[in-house]
Structures are given as structure tokens and as C-alpha cells.
Motif scaffolding. Structure first.
Motif, PDB file in Angstrom:
ATOM      1  N   ARG A   1       0.864  -1.188   0.000  1.00 13.23           N
ATOM      2  CA  ARG A   1       0.000   0.000   0.000  1.00 13.23           C
ATOM      3  C   ARG A   1       0.892   1.226   0.000  1.00 13.23           C
ATOM      4  N   GLU A   2       0.789   2.011  -1.040  1.00 12.79           N
ATOM      5  CA  GLU A   2       1.700   3.138  -1.216  1.00 12.79           C
ATOM      6  C   GLU A   2       1.330   4.315  -0.313  1.00 12.79           C
ATOM      7  N   GLU A   3       0.023   4.652  -0.268  1.00  8.97           N
ATOM      8  CA  GLU A   3      -0.378   5.860   0.477  1.00  8.97           C
ATOM      9  C   GLU A   3      -0.415   5.569   1.982  1.00  8.97           C
ATOM     10  N   PRO A   4      -0.144   6.582   2.795  1.00 10.33           N
ATOM     11  CA  PRO A   4      -0.094   6.374   4.249  1.00 10.33           C
ATOM     12  C   PRO A   4      -1.459   6.010   4.830  1.00 10.33           C
TER      13      PRO A   4
ATOM     14  N   VAL B   1      -5.350   6.965  10.702  1.00  5.60           N
ATOM     15  CA  VAL B   1      -6.269   6.451  11.723  1.00  5.60           C
ATOM     16  C   VAL B   1      -7.098   7.626  12.227  1.00  5.60           C
ATOM     17  N   THR B   2      -8.408   7.536  12.052  1.00  5.26           N
ATOM     18  CA  THR B   2      -9.284   8.650  12.434  1.00  5.26           C
ATOM     19  C   THR B   2     -10.097   8.274  13.673  1.00  5.26           C
ATOM     20  N   LEU B   3     -10.057   9.131  14.668  1.00  8.17           N
ATOM     21  CA  LEU B   3     -10.779   8.862  15.918  1.00  8.17           C
ATOM     22  C   LEU B   3     -12.104   9.626  15.931  1.00  8.17           C
ATOM     23  N   ASP B   4     -12.981   9.212  16.865  1.00  9.96           N
ATOM     24  CA  ASP B   4     -14.302   9.828  16.931  1.00  9.96           C
ATOM     25  C   ASP B   4     -14.249  11.326  17.180  1.00  9.96           C
ATOM     26  N   ASN B   5     -13.247  11.796  17.889  1.00  5.32           N
ATOM     27  CA  ASN B   5     -13.221  13.241  18.157  1.00  5.32           C
ATOM     28  C   ASN B   5     -12.510  14.007  17.039  1.00  5.32           C
ATOM     29  N   GLY B   6     -12.292  13.354  15.944  1.00  2.00           N
ATOM     30  CA  GLY B   6     -11.750  14.059  14.773  1.00  2.00           C
ATOM     31  C   GLY B   6     -10.247  13.995  14.619  1.00  2.00           C
ATOM     32  N   THR B   7      -9.531  13.535  15.647  1.00  5.15           N
ATOM     33  CA  THR B   7      -8.080  13.424  15.534  1.00  5.15           C
ATOM     34  C   THR B   7      -7.719  12.427  14.437  1.00  5.15           C
ATOM     35  N   ARG B   8      -6.805  12.852  13.563  1.00  6.78           N
ATOM     36  CA  ARG B   8      -6.356  11.945  12.505  1.00  6.78           C
ATOM     37  C   ARG B   8      -4.861  11.709  12.678  1.00  6.78           C
ATOM     38  N   ILE B   9      -4.470  10.461  12.789  1.00  3.65           N
ATOM     39  CA  ILE B   9      -3.067  10.116  13.026  1.00  3.65           C
ATOM     40  C   ILE B   9      -2.499   9.556  11.737  1.00  3.65           C
ATOM     41  N   GLY B  10      -1.446  10.188  11.263  1.00  9.59           N
ATOM     42  CA  GLY B  10      -0.836   9.739  10.015  1.00  9.59           C
ATOM     43  C   GLY B  10      -1.173  10.641   8.840  1.00  9.59           C
ATOM     44  N   ALA B  11      -1.836  11.766   9.117  1.00  8.22           N
ATOM     45  CA  ALA B  11      -2.292  12.638   8.033  1.00  8.22           C
ATOM     46  C   ALA B  11      -1.436  13.896   7.921  1.00  8.22           C
TER      47      ALA B  11
ATOM     48  N   ASN C   1      -7.564  -5.795  10.825  1.00 15.25           N
ATOM     49  CA  ASN C   1      -7.546  -4.483  11.478  1.00 15.25           C
ATOM     50  C   ASN C   1      -6.425  -3.628  10.901  1.00 15.25           C
ATOM     51  N   GLY C   2      -6.774  -2.683  10.063  1.00 12.45           N
ATOM     52  CA  GLY C   2      -5.762  -1.831   9.441  1.00 12.45           C
ATOM     53  C   GLY C   2      -5.476  -0.569  10.224  1.00 12.45           C
ATOM     54  N   ASN C   3      -6.241  -0.326  11.300  1.00  9.57           N
ATOM     55  CA  ASN C   3      -6.055   0.911  12.077  1.00  9.57           C
ATOM     56  C   ASN C   3      -4.992   0.727  13.140  1.00  9.57           C
ATOM     57  N   VAL C   4      -3.757   0.683  12.691  1.00 13.26           N
ATOM     58  CA  VAL C   4      -2.645   0.396  13.589  1.00 13.26           C
ATOM     59  C   VAL C   4      -1.699   1.585  13.629  1.00 13.26           C
ATOM     60  N   ILE C   5      -1.322   1.964  14.839  1.00  9.70           N
ATOM     61  CA  ILE C   5      -0.350   3.033  15.064  1.00  9.70           C
ATOM     62  C   ILE C   5       0.847   2.390  15.752  1.00  9.70           C
TER      63      ILE C   5
ATOM     64  N   LYS D   1       8.876   4.654   8.285  1.00  9.72           N
ATOM     65  CA  LYS D   1       8.139   5.385   7.245  1.00  9.72           C
ATOM     66  C   LYS D   1       8.565   4.966   5.842  1.00  9.72           C
ATOM     67  N   SER D   2       9.817   4.532   5.695  1.00 12.09           N
ATOM     68  CA  SER D   2      10.211   4.101   4.349  1.00 12.09           C
ATOM     69  C   SER D   2       9.743   2.677   4.063  1.00 12.09           C
ATOM     70  N   LEU D   3       9.566   1.864   5.099  1.00 10.78           N
ATOM     71  CA  LEU D   3       9.186   0.471   4.882  1.00 10.78           C
ATOM     72  C   LEU D   3       7.683   0.241   4.913  1.00 10.78           C
ATOM     73  N   SER D   4       6.969   1.089   5.637  1.00 10.38           N
ATOM     74  CA  SER D   4       5.549   0.819   5.918  1.00 10.38           C
ATOM     75  C   SER D   4       4.691   2.063   5.713  1.00 10.38           C
ATOM     76  N   HIS D   5       3.423   1.833   5.499  1.00  9.55           N
ATOM     77  CA  HIS D   5       2.458   2.927   5.359  1.00  9.55           C
ATOM     78  C   HIS D   5       1.816   3.290   6.687  1.00  9.55           C
ATOM     79  N   LEU D   6       2.167   2.571   7.759  1.00  5.99           N
ATOM     80  CA  LEU D   6       1.524   2.811   9.049  1.00  5.99           C
ATOM     81  C   LEU D   6       2.116   4.047   9.731  1.00  5.99           C
ATOM     82  N   PRO D   7       1.295   4.781  10.471  1.00  4.58           N
ATOM     83  CA  PRO D   7       1.824   5.921  11.235  1.00  4.58           C
ATOM     84  C   PRO D   7       2.666   5.441  12.415  1.00  4.58           C
TER      85      PRO D   7
END
Lengths: 348, 348, 348, 348
Positions: free
Chosen positions: A73-76, A79-89, A226-230, A256-262
Motif C-alpha cells: 500500500r503506497e499511500e499512508p 487512523v481517524t478517531l471519533d473526536n476528529g483526531t487523525r493520526i498519520g495525516a 484491522n488496518g487501524n494500527v499506530i 516510514k520508508s518500509l511501511s504505510h503505518l503511522p
């Protein structure tokens, strides 16, 4: 192959590779013969090959992990939380709070200060894995209830650790992010259960884990759907006792160079020393971390665990203003702060 | 205390120690003041003290572990199995077998050879913690049943690994010794459950664990009332990739001076290379190990896991004769071999 | 190559390999292309290739060292000293003595006891590399003279450390074996000088050195024409503070499979603790070491350096009798003891 | 003391401490007796005490280093170079250049670009310590002459490595800063000579060195009267092969709390990978480093050494603009750039 491998031994390796369903390509050299395995889909049983006579070494050209890789998966991943926080964006998010939940007053009081300083995720341990059986082990479900109360009051999302099946089920019920700690990074049974639980997972690097080990543990989560992994760098075991662990910030650009995960950093456990948390938090952001996990306690001197590495609230506020400038300097920005309390909705 | 600690800061530390119920004794020096804590019963909350201003460092003079220590119990712990094997009694016992149980033919066939060569305990994984989710994960309960069958046939005791609550309950049901692997050494929830299960436990050292960490994990078992604990050195994480792990044989005499628990070595995982298992097995016995855990496979080239580090049965037989001489050279002896098959009774 | 390497990037790598005078063989895979370099003579400038765009990783199939390798020379190197001791010939030789030469009485007194116990080589530092500038730094040339006197009296050969060009020239003049210590293992200038000096060299492994690093440092000696090289495992840096270093005994069989050079072990520095020296000395012999280096002091409590890891003479005598049995158990034997004093000739 | 230490053994320790000229203060505990040594001036021969019977452990409350410590000198050391660069004065200075000096065109060409980008110190190896004897070993004095020419042309100061007495004398003659590399950090003979040479010294941390070891090596320089010492974190040996070394950025705040000496970071060697140099350089500045050492090559693909970790000049320029913002964010600033070429005077 060893330099003295016989033709029969080389043939045996070729045959075994073929038996396993792959193509073998011998590459003769001056000193020894190498044998390439073509078509590796990440499921080769290297053990079978390694065990053959005349085999010197197995060199993995393709990686054993698949779904966590940039090649998959090329694009990062965001992970989006209910309060709007987005991790990895491209935004730096901050998880902050005490090592352990100790009381309602403690957790709600500190949550307000942290939220006002710009943190959007509240941390706090209810189940504590402690090296000694005689140390404080956490408040359990009562702690989770207090965390949920703090979320209602402040709008912050909640991250807290699960240590076994029972606590995992409870954490999934109460929290927004399930933390798997360093000591359980290779508790594969727990990983599988977390992978099926449907909540984002914060996976901390183990003390002896290579980046590849960390990615393979994350692969357990993705393999369960489960793809929502930090990921979280929190220091590996080092030989210098000046610090509790050796914070390996280079792991951030490596991941960051090996994986798309935050990937975020935890300089509190990574250093174990309050005075080192601030410079290393700044350094983590400068290295490109997607976020930070920071221990802050309203009264570190009376903390029931990890007081020595917990920031005073004042220090945390100063840190937040410093990292905002650093984030901008490298083309990122801070996660938007949560709205004032009146507008805060209880998150899922 | 820091060299610039104020009298007020020193007082605060003294007061905190008193609050915690201990006596504080300041020891002024030329450069700085040290404060001794008298009466440490192993339950001091060092976090509280470490968090105080002016504190430079907490130096533990007494250890945090208690029941595992030589000071708690002078004479060595001897773990006695149903088939008469005694671990920790000045005899070298050998646990041998394949990495994984793969079939009835495999496990029973190899068990006979191992028993005949002098091993009294059969190893074989039914639940395998694997770094990659795509590797073979073991036969589960079916594997346990085959191990029990092998015990009936040969009289050997059984040791096999548990990785979570479910597998632990099964392993307790079928095996003579419950193995907690390196990756779960700090899975404290699993340790507590194993401590309550009433079977001897083989606790392997984690890859980043100090000897103190290992002893503290063992303390979890003893704190639950289970004194039948065998420790195992199986290599720590090192920086040299020539071997899979770095086998720390010095841990054997170190553990023996600090603790009354027996300790064995696993040179198969400790080196990861068949050709290094024999010299390191000999070295472990020479260093004073109470036993060995060795991977042997009837056909390593087709092993489903760890083939590259598994001995051929012939090699194992040669090894057994070498270590018998070494054991004698240092005033120990080998565990008595089991009687011929006809006389073998099914154990526990 | 990286999975997204372009055809042009692959061509550039092929071209560069050709420019360097080797043959390039691209091996296309499903995920990425690997490029084999055929004809590597150990002099490839990998830096040039690694720097090209699209290159993911250089994997060395052949080793960078040559003359030290088993492939260069199949039969073991045997280092023969003037007093007849042969190192690497299937005999266990023992180098023993105090950490530092302190006085004539000390060194000659202990030499007699060591020789009588079976040691044939006397160790003793005259030039001491000390971590702190305020520690005792050795007697210098006066110490060398005392060592030479002890040789005259006992017939033992002498090994002592050189730390710089001046001390190297002196050590070459007085000693039978020149020791290059762990801290100077990568002092390449000193290695070259030692390689030209015409005396056997004992090269200790550095605290962060892989076996490959050690062999490459030895290659400096052989490249200068000195084939009389003895390697020494003396512990690497580990994370557990229970011992001074982490004695990596597996390095012994690893070196033996890669190189024809003899290798001994130094459990005194390897553990740093007297009570651990004896078990680890036994373990080293059991692992196949060609010899031992052991610190023994007539009065460790008044030693000027390393007293805590020095054996009492009595302990040394007991150790010698134990390792003789172990050597035999694994098909080796002890070096023949030196004849009684009257017959001892002063060695070269 | 050990828990079973006898009164006589305790007395012996007290007596020995008194013999050494210090005051001994026994501190009885529940489990064991500790003995405090009062008046430690950093010259205590701990070896003598450690060797006594009944002694369990020596715990150093005061440090062994003196002149490098904050306690010896409160205000930071500022190293001032002839071209006005001040290291340790709250300004971030940058040392940049190729791994090796290769030709006049190469070094002078790159020097201009680096100076224009804001670097004030030029690095370039003339004497190269290489792991393999077959790797390029540097141009020697010819390289130094080219560095001096580059200084004349650009006004940059020169830092380059010395590896032995001969090269040290030459480096002192030509350069502004003498570099002692990681492999020579405990080459005490070279340190003493560098301490007497009268030029600022850049001392790199060894791969297995603790911060304390680094400070003790620096103490050798100060003990010889040279207070112009700059420390450098460049990565320690780690277990993960993704990076060449493990850059320990936490060492920066740790050194700053223990010592008054400035400390810079070398992310080029610290990571070994070009793509990781930029984020880790930024992180080092964010952690509070007094400067950076960065490898930049006009044409990394044809570099004779370390090409894979050398930045392209464009990347360096981008890096300089990023770290300027970070420096400001944490209350530091960049060293003022050198004036345009016409005004550049040849420095000392």
C-alpha cells in the motif's frame, strides 16, 4: 551455499525449493554458488531450506511482512478517531496523561489541562504490567470508567493498555485506542484478539525488537483485518544505564520508508527521566513522528508509578508550544485543538 | 541527591521515606548527600522517591525480589518430576525433542531414541509463538495428545509451551512442566495463572531481560505459591548476526549466586545453528547448568520449524556421552536414564 | 534494488559494476530485481554501488576478509612459541598471571606457582589502558624487565600488551607474544606495526566488534605478512550490569568455522567477577577454545588493578585440574607442562 | 557487603578504606550492611576494595571524572575557532564535507557550496580508519594540504581525523580541530598526545562506550591541560541492522546535565543512510545539540568511501534552512555564516 557444497547438495536445495512451489535459480560465483528463489510470496518456509546440508545462509531479499509494507500500500494509513483526531495525516497528535489512573480528581483534573494545552488523546493506565509483583498494578475496570468520565468531560479520546484477554475486552469497551505494550509486542495471541476487536491499536516496540519484528507483529493485526494500527517507538534495551531505555528515533524514518503505518514516539518511557523528555519529544517531532505519547502528572512527586519520568503540567504546556514550531519547520502541523468544553461530545 | 540539592529538598526526601514507613539516614559527602533507606522489605515504592526534586539517582542496595533469592532460602530448590527426574539436585537433566510436534510417528519415534540416549524429558511445541503470522503455529491440543502418548510409551516427562490462558489450561492438563517462553517472560497475567496452576514451570529468559528481570518474573510464580520453577538461559539479543541470539552462559553462575532456583540452558535457540549447539551444550554443562534443552529432529531437513538448529539423533547421542564426562569433571552427574520400555509407567 | 527502481537505475548499477571490473548479473524477482556481482575478489568498492539511486541494500555473499578465512587456508594455523607451547594444535594452553606487573617478588613468585600448576605462558600488564586517567597505568619498561626475569627463572613464555608505537617496540623486544587489547582492536595503525614486528600477536575482540570485525582486524596483521595470530574472546558490551562484559563463548565455534586462526577465551575480563571465572573458564574449554587467559594474583585484595576478577593461586590450581578432564572429554588435551626449573632455558 | 559478610570482613573493608586515606561509614541494613566512603576525590582505587572478601558490589555515588563535570565547572565551555565560530555558546555550528578528501577539485568545489549554505567548518578525512585493510585509507598529508587550500579559499575552519602519533602531529599542523574517531576513543596514548597538542579536539563516542566512558576519555584531554574539547554522538552498536549504528540522541541532554563540554551529533555515521540523515540531523538540533557533523559529497555515487550516507549538496542546503527554524524554536540560533569569499582570511 557453503564454498565446499557438492553438486548433490546444490541439487537438493533446488529440489526443495521446487517442492515448495517456487522457482530456483542457481547463481554460480568464484567462491561459492548462490541460489535465488523466484516468486517468493512471503510464505516460503525458510526453515526447510536452511536445514539442508551445504546451506551457508538464507538471505531474505523480499521481506516476510506483506500488508504492512509500502509495497502493499503506497499511500499512508490514516487512523481517524471519533473526536476528529487523525493520526498519520501529516499532523502531529499528542497522547498525554498520567502513567496510571489513580483517582477521579487526578484524571479529570489533568485531562482538562492537557486538552487546553492542545492534546486530543488522554492516556492513563488501568492495567499495568509491572516488572515486580509487589508494585502497584493499576485500578482495573474502575480506572477505565474514570477514563470514560474524563472523555465525556473533555472530548478527548482515550488510549489505555490491555495486557490479557480479559483486560482487552474491557479496554475495547471503554477506550478509543487499545494499547499493546512493549512487553506484549510478541504476545501473538493477544495481537490476534486485538486484531479482531475492531478498535484502533497502538502497538509499542518491544525492548529487543528490530523494526522488522515490530512490523511482523503489526502484520498479525492486519492479517486479522484491522488496518487501524499506530506504531510506537519507546526505546530499546541499551547498555548505558544513564537512561532507562535507548530511544531509537531513527526507527521513525526507517518505519516510514518500509511501511504505510503511522508511527509515534514515547519519550517518557524512552528516557525514563523527566528532564530528558522535553528535548527528546522535540527531537521525535523533528525526526518526522506522527505524534507523541507523553506522561504528565498533576503531582509527579506523589505518582503511584513512573513519577520520575512524568512532566509537570507547566512543562507540558511549554513543550506543546515548542513542538508546534518544529512541526511547521518540517512541513507538518499540529492536530487542531478540541473545542471548548461546552461543545465536547462524548466519543464512542 | 544532586550536588546542588537544597536542605529543603533533602528534608523532603527524608519525609517521604518516613511517610512510606521506613527510616531515612542522610549520609553527607564531600560532593553530595546520599540518603539511606533502612528497613527495605522489598515493597518500597521507589517511584515516589525518584520523583522528588533534587534526587539524582535511586541505588537499590537490597534487591526487589524476595522469595527467589538465596537470602530468602539458602538451600537449592529441587524440582522433582513423576518419572523421578530431579532438577537442581546436582544432576544434569536433559529435555530434548523436536521444535514442533508434527505427527505421531515423528514424536514417538524420536522419543524412543532420545530416551535410549539418556534424556528423561521430552520437549515438543504444540502452541508456537511465531514472529510471522504466516509461519506454522503448531498442532494445538492434538499435539499435546501426541506428547502424552509418547510419555505413555517411553516414560519420559513432557515439557511444552503455553502462550495464553487457553493453551495454559491445556498444557497443565497434559504436560509435566509448563514452559513460558522468552516472548512471554513479562506476560505477567500468564505468569500469575501459571503460578496458580500447580505444575512445575520452565521460565525462559526474555531477549532483553536482565538476570534481575528474570528473577522478578520468577517472583510472580513464587508469589502465587508455586515454588517449582526452573529458569532457562536461551540467549539474549546481541549485535552480531552470526548467531541468532547471544547465549549468555555467565547467567548460569550469576543466577546460582543470587537464587536457589535451578537453571538450565537452551543452546538450540541460543545459537540458532546446528553446528554450534554441541559445543555450547557442553559449555553450558561446564558452566554449571542443571540441565539442557535441546532440539533434535528425526529429519531436520523436513522440519516444519527450526530445522536449521535441530540436531540429528546421531549428534545428540554423541553429545550425551560428552556431557556425561564434563558433568563428572565438575562434580555433578547425569540424571539416571529411564528403565527400558517394558518397565515404563505412564507418568502424571 | 528497490521495488520501484527504474530500468535506468538498474542499468546504472550494472554499468558501475562493469566499470569496477566485475560481471553483473540481474536476477528479476516478483517484487524487485536483485543484481549479482560475479568474480568478487574481496576488493570491490561497495561504497560506489551502495550510493547509486534505486539500490536498496548490498548483500555480501563472499566475505571481505581473505587470508584469515578457512577458504584461503583449510588447515588450522599453529602458533609455536620458543618454550615449545603450540597454540591451535588441539592442545589447551593457559596464559596466566596478574593483571599488572607490580614488583619482582609478585611476578616471579606467582610465575613459579602458575608454571607448577601447568601454565606455560605468563601474562602481566606493563602498559595498562585504563578508562580513567587517574588509575594506575602500569610500570612500563621496568615491568617488561621483570617479566623477562620471570621467563628466565621459570621457562614460561611471556604475553603482554602494547598500546602505542613506543610500547609496541618495547614489547616486541621483551615478550614472546604481543597483545593488542580490546580497546585497540581497531587501532589499525598499531595493527599494521604489529603485523610487521615479527612476533606472534594475541588480538582481543573489541567490546562492540562482530566476529567479522575481529577477523578483518586480524586480516590487517596477515596482510602485513604476520600469520602468527591468536584471537581472543573477552566479552562484548551487554545490557546486564551483573557482569562487567558479556562473554560470547559461541564466538569460539563461529570463529573456528570461518577461520583457520586459533582462538582463546579470557573469562577474567569476560565476567569481571572472580566467582564467575572458574565456571566460564571450564565452559570456554568445553566450547572448544584453544586456550585460556586467566588473571591470578598472589594477593588479590591488594592488587593494583582488577583484583576483583583475579583468582587466588589455589583456585587456579583447582581450575587446571578441572579443565584437563574437560579437554579430554572433547578430544583435546592440555599443553605439556614445562620441565622443572633447573631445565628451563630462557626463551627468545 | 554480601548479606552473609562477617564482622571481620566488614572490618577489613573499613580498614582498607582508611588505609587509602578516606573515612569509612558502615550503614547497617535489615538484610546487609553498606559501607559509605566519605571524601572521595575521584582517585579512590576501587579495585582494592572490590577485591576484599564479602564485598558484593561497589556503588559509585560520586563520579570518577572530575574536570569534565558540571560540578567542577558550572558554566558551559565555549570552543572558539579562528574564523569566529563558537561551539557551545548557544549557537548551532555545522561541520560538513566529504567522508574523504579525494582531489583538489572535489574538496574546494564542495567547500564553496557548504560555506554558501552556512557551514563554517569543513570536514574531510585524510587518514581513514577502515575496517578492512583493502579499503581506501585516505590521501594522507596531501589531503591535509588540500584542506588547508580550501580554508584559504573559503574561510572555513578545518576538522579532520588523526589516527596515530604521526598523523596527529600533521593534523595539528594543518587543521583547526583534531578529530579523534570512535575507534580511537579509548586509545589513551593518542588522547594524551592530543591533550598536549594545543588544538581543539573533537572526540567521538565509541561504539560500545557509555556516556561515562566518553566523559572519562575527555578527562584524559583535560587532565593534559586541553579544555577545548567538543564531544560527538555518532551512534552506538545496536542490534537492528536497518541502520549502520544506533544514534543515541538522548546522550545529548544527558551529557549536558553531567558536563560543561559542548556536544554535537553526526547523523551520517549515526545512521549510515542518506535518507535518514536529514530527519536525524533535525532531531539532533531539536534535542539541543551544539552542532552537527554531516557528510556531503558533490557526487556521492562516485565517492571513494561512505557514498551511501553522503548528502547531495542540494539536500544539505534544504537541511540548513530546516534546522535554522528548529534552532530558533528551542531558543538557539545558527552560527553566523562566513562573509563572502573576497573577505575570507586564511585561518590559523
Amino acid at each position: 551455499m557453503r564454498h565446499d557444497a557438492t553438486a548433490a547438495e546444490i541439487d537438493a536445495v533446488v529440489r526443495t525449493i521446487n517442492e515448495l512451489g517456487y522457482e530456483a535459480r542457481p547463481i554460480p560465483g568464484k567462491m561459492r554458488t548462490a541460489i535465488g528463489l523466484i516468486g517468493n510470496d512471503g510464505k516460503v518456509n525458510a526453515d526447510r531450506i536452511e536445514a539442508l546440508n551445504g546451506v551457508l545462509e538464507i538471505i531474505h531479499v523480499s521481506q516476510q511482512y506483506k500488508q504492512v509494507s509500502r509495497e502493499w500500500r503506497e499511500e499512508p494509513t490514516i487512523v481517524t478517531l471519533d473526536n476528529g483526531t487523525r493520526i498519520g495525516a501529516g499532523e502531529v497528535s499528542v497522547m498525554a496523561g498520567p502513567c496510571s489512573v489513580e483517582s477521579e480528581e487526578q484524571i479529570i483534573g489533568i485531562a482538562h489541562r492537557l486538552r487546553d494545552a492542545g492534546a486530543t488523546i488522554l492516556r492513563g493506565g488501568a492495567f499495568k504490567p509491572r516488572t515486580s509483583p509487589y508494585s502497584f498494578q493499576g485500578m482495573g475496570e474502575d480506572g477505565l470508567k474514570l477514563l470514560a468520565r474524563a472523555r465525556e468531560e473533555t472530548g478527548m479520546s482515550i488510549v489505555t493498555e490491555a495486557v490479557d484477554p480479559e483486560s482487552l475486552d474491557l479496554v475495547v469497551e471503554y477506550a478509543d485506542i487499545v494499547q499493546i505494550g512493549a512487553r506484549n509486542m510478541q504476545n501473538f495471541s493477544l495481537l490476534r484478539r486485538a486484531g479482531r476487536a475492531g478498535k484502533p491499536v497502538l502497538l509499542k516496540r518491544g525492548m529487543a525488537a528490530t523494526v522488522k519484528d515490530l512490523l511482523l507483529s503489526a502484520e498479525y493485526l492486519l492479517a486479522e483485518g484491522n488496518g487501524n494500527v499506530i506504531l510506537c517507538e519507546r526505546g530499546v534495551r541499551g547498555f548505558d544505564t544513564h537512561t532507562r531505555n535507548l530511544l531509537d528515533l531513527t526507527a521513525i524514518p526507517v518505519v516510514k520508508s518500509l511501511s504505510h503505518l503511522p508511527i509515534i514516539a514515547d519519550p517518557s518511557h524512552g528516557t525514563g527521566l523527566r528532564a530528558k523528555v522535553i528535548p527528546m519529544a522535540r527531537a521525535a517531532v523533528a525526526a518526522g513522528a506522527d505524534g507523541l505519547m507523553i506522561e504528565v502528572h498533576p503531582d509527579p512527586e506523589h505518582a503511584m508509578s513512573d513519577g520520575a519520568q512524568s512532566l509537570y503540567p507547566d512543562q507540558f504546556e511549554e513543550l506543546m508550544s515548542q513542538i508546534a514550531v518544529i512541526a511547521e519547520a518540517i512541513g507538518q502541523r499540529m492536530v487542531a485543538p478540541l473545542p471548548a468544553v461546552e461543545g465536547a461530545a462524548a466519543a464512542g
